[in-house]
Design a protein around this motif. Structure first.
Motif, PDB file in Angstrom:
ATOM      1  N   VAL A   6       0.865  -1.165   0.000  1.00 57.47           N
ATOM      2  CA  VAL A   6       0.000   0.000   0.000  1.00 57.47           C
ATOM      3  C   VAL A   6       0.909   1.224   0.000  1.00 57.47           C
ATOM      4  CG1 VAL A   6      -1.729   1.330   1.263  1.00 57.47           C
ATOM      5  CG2 VAL A   6      -1.869  -1.170   1.216  1.00 57.47           C
ATOM      6  N   LEU A   7       0.672   2.129  -0.942  1.00 59.70           N
ATOM      7  CA  LEU A   7       1.525   3.308  -1.081  1.00 59.70           C
ATOM      8  C   LEU A   7       1.130   4.366  -0.059  1.00 59.70           C
ATOM      9  CD1 LEU A   7       1.314   3.444  -4.961  1.00 59.70           C
ATOM     10  CD2 LEU A   7       3.311   2.734  -3.647  1.00 59.70           C
ATOM     11  N   ASP A   8       2.134   4.943   0.623  1.00 60.11           N
ATOM     12  CA  ASP A   8       1.824   5.992   1.591  1.00 60.11           C
ATOM     13  C   ASP A   8       1.795   7.357   0.897  1.00 60.11           C
ATOM     14  OD1 ASP A   8       4.481   6.916   1.281  1.00 60.11           O
ATOM     15  OD2 ASP A   8       5.193   5.635   2.912  1.00 60.11           O
ATOM     16  N   LEU A  48       3.015   8.517  -2.890  1.00 63.91           N
ATOM     17  CA  LEU A  48       2.054   9.009  -3.879  1.00 63.91           C
ATOM     18  C   LEU A  48       2.494  10.362  -4.435  1.00 63.91           C
ATOM     19  CD1 LEU A  48      -1.420   8.066  -2.358  1.00 63.91           C
ATOM     20  CD2 LEU A  48      -0.411   7.203  -4.468  1.00 63.91           C
ATOM     21  N   LEU A  76      -6.025   4.138  -9.788  1.00 63.53           N
ATOM     22  CA  LEU A  76      -6.105   4.765  -8.470  1.00 63.53           C
ATOM     23  C   LEU A  76      -7.443   5.475  -8.274  1.00 63.53           C
ATOM     24  CD1 LEU A  76      -4.606   5.466  -5.835  1.00 63.53           C
ATOM     25  CD2 LEU A  76      -3.694   7.487  -6.996  1.00 63.53           C
ATOM     26  N   TRP A  95       6.533  -1.644  -5.963  1.00 66.02           N
ATOM     27  CA  TRP A  95       5.083  -1.562  -6.081  1.00 66.02           C
ATOM     28  C   TRP A  95       4.634  -2.120  -7.420  1.00 66.02           C
ATOM     29  CZ3 TRP A  95       2.324   1.643  -9.593  1.00 66.02           C
ATOM     30  CH2 TRP A  95       3.125   2.467 -10.385  1.00 66.02           C
ATOM     31  N   THR A 123      -4.207   0.781  -2.456  1.00 64.09           N
ATOM     32  CA  THR A 123      -4.035   2.153  -1.975  1.00 64.09           C
ATOM     33  C   THR A 123      -5.350   2.919  -2.034  1.00 64.09           C
ATOM     34  OG1 THR A 123      -1.736   2.140  -2.731  1.00 64.09           O
ATOM     35  CG2 THR A 123      -2.736   4.287  -2.319  1.00 64.09           C
ATOM     36  N   THR A 125      -7.440   1.843   0.835  1.00 64.37           N
ATOM     37  CA  THR A 125      -6.929   2.414   2.083  1.00 64.37           C
ATOM     38  C   THR A 125      -7.284   3.894   2.192  1.00 64.37           C
ATOM     39  OG1 THR A 125      -5.091   0.830   2.039  1.00 64.37           O
ATOM     40  CG2 THR A 125      -4.854   2.745   3.481  1.00 64.37           C
TER      41      THR A 125
END
Length: 430
Positions: free
Chosen positions: A205-207, A211, A230, A344, A352, A355
């Motif tokens: 999961v990208l923070d 991003l 996304l 990723w 992501t 989330t």
């Protein structure tokens, strides 16, 4: 009583000289029927004369052999013939296979093609992609007669490949082809290919910081598709197969047909129930992205002299040549160098998005609807509650779009500030 023929000696074989005009033949008394023929050219060949199925025939033993080797081969050949083998027919078959292989008939390549055009592979949605993968991966064996290929040859190619995931995929794709070919006597087995051990994929999961680094790099063909993932929380395969006919700008929706959706419900597949279509609400940011993609595609078509009109089944995301996006691995490697964000995948964008939805206040059942899950709230509750929470779904998609826009604006401001010259202090004296 017939006179016994004496056995040949190694010295006789070595000293034997050719006749200038006719073929000479020496008979070996040690092995019945073994003869040495000496051509006028000097070539020496061994043959074995014996009855096969009641008919006296001559079988080739070999050329350039010493006496001991010729006798050993002749005895081995005699046993095979007595057991019913026909070496001459076997050689004729091998020669025919070799000639056919040169013409592409009966080769591994032709077997793979047959499986994906006339066999079970013709009904696979990913059949063409699998066929291309196998043709590339096993390229060195494609021209070989399929009937002669053994499991070890295929396994060594799998073992030697540097990319384990690619090798494991090739082994998995080839297994049903081999099974199909064996049942039709196109190949002989057994074939038991081992797939390389592949590390389980990271549930990435990208923070926020990642991003901010990634979003500015989503400005090329693959990047725009990544941005769409996304903004919609869709799967990569769904976005890659998306067509302009699935987009309703007035209704602000993207309808993914059931056949384009991943179906993890094994029991449902068994019962033949088709997957339902999924309606994805589109945010302002998603609609703006699609408009940009449409304008870029118009320009591409204009430059190549192609029709400007969009057909319903035209893909939304295509390469500069108009082809499908199939080189994600290569693009991810290039993007890692450009963005500095590593480890990723395209599917990480879906996680992501989910989330982000949770962080923005979406309830679990809304996130489940956003991800297109069939059993919202669990299997028991899903039997009674058929709602897809369309309003809540649309609201959270808009919030995600706004959040993505905020990240882009923050990056844009940061870049502008970095380019501004520092003010000069008027009180500073040189």
């Amino acid at each position: 009583m017939a006179k016994r023929v004496p056995a040949l000696s190694s010295l006789q074989v070595t000293r034997a000289r050719p006749h200038p005009t006719k073929t000479l033949e020496l008979v070996d008394g040690a092995v019945a029927g073994l003869r040495l023929r000496i051509m006028p050219s000097g070539k020496k060949t061994w043959s074995l004369a014996m009855r096969a199925n009641g008919v006296m025939r001559r079988f080739d033993v070999g050329s350039g052999l010493g006496l001991a080797e010729a006798r050993a081969k002749a005895e081995k050949l005699r046993r095979k013939i007595k057991d019913g083998a026909d070496p001459t027919a076997d050689k004729r078959t091998a020669r025919h296979k070799a000639l056919s292989a040169l013409e592409g008939v009966g080769t591994l390549g032709s077997v793979i093609d047959a499986y994906f055009t006339a066999g079970n592979g013709a009904y696979l949605k990913t059949g063409e992609a699998q066929r291309r993968h196998l043709m590339t991966f096993f390229a060195q064996l494609l021209g070989k007669p399929a009937i002669d290929i053994r499991s070890a040859q295929l396994q060594l190619i799998v073992d030697a490949h540097a990319a384990r995931t690619t090798a494991a995929r090739a082994a998995a794709y080839l297994a049903p082809v081999l099974k199909w070919a064996r049942k039709r006597d196109l190949m002989t087995g057994p074939f038991e290919l081992e797939k390389p051990i592949v590390n389980p994929p990271r549930q990435r999961v990208l923070d926020e910081d990642e991003l901010r680094k990634l979003l500015p790099t989503f400005d090329d063909t693959y990047g725009r598709c990544a941005m769409f993932l996304l903004l919609t929380a869709a799967r990569r395969s769904e976005a890659v197969h998306a067509t302009w006919g699935q987009i309703d700008v007035k209704a602000r929706t993207w309808t993914i047909p059931g056949e384009d959706r991943k179906d993890t419900r094994t029991q449902a597949r068994r019962k033949g129930r088709p997957k339902e279509a999924l309606v994805v609400p589109l945010s302002d940011q998603a609609l703006n992205l699609l408009e940009d993609v449409r304008n870029i595609e118009r320009l591409r078509r204009y430059r190549r002299g192609l029709p400007k009109a969009f057909a319903q089944n035209d893909r939304i995301f295509v390469t500069m040549n108009g082809g499908p996006l199939i080189n994600w691995s290569r693009w991810l490697v290039a993007n890692e160098k450009r963005s500095g964000v590593s480890g990723w995948s395209a599917h990480a964008l879906r996680r992501t998005a989910a989330t982000l939805a949770g962080d923005l206040g979406a309830a679990p059942h809304v996130i489940s609807a956003m991800l297109g899950h069939s059993n919202i709230g669990g299997q028991l509750l899903a039997r009674y509650n058929k709602s897809r929470y369309r309003q809540e779904h649309a609201e959270i998609m808009e919030k995600i779009g706004n959040k993505v826009r905020e990240y882009l604006e923050e990056v844009s401001v940061s870049l502008r500030n970095a380019r501004k010259p520092r003010p000069v202090d008027p009180t500073f004296e040189r």
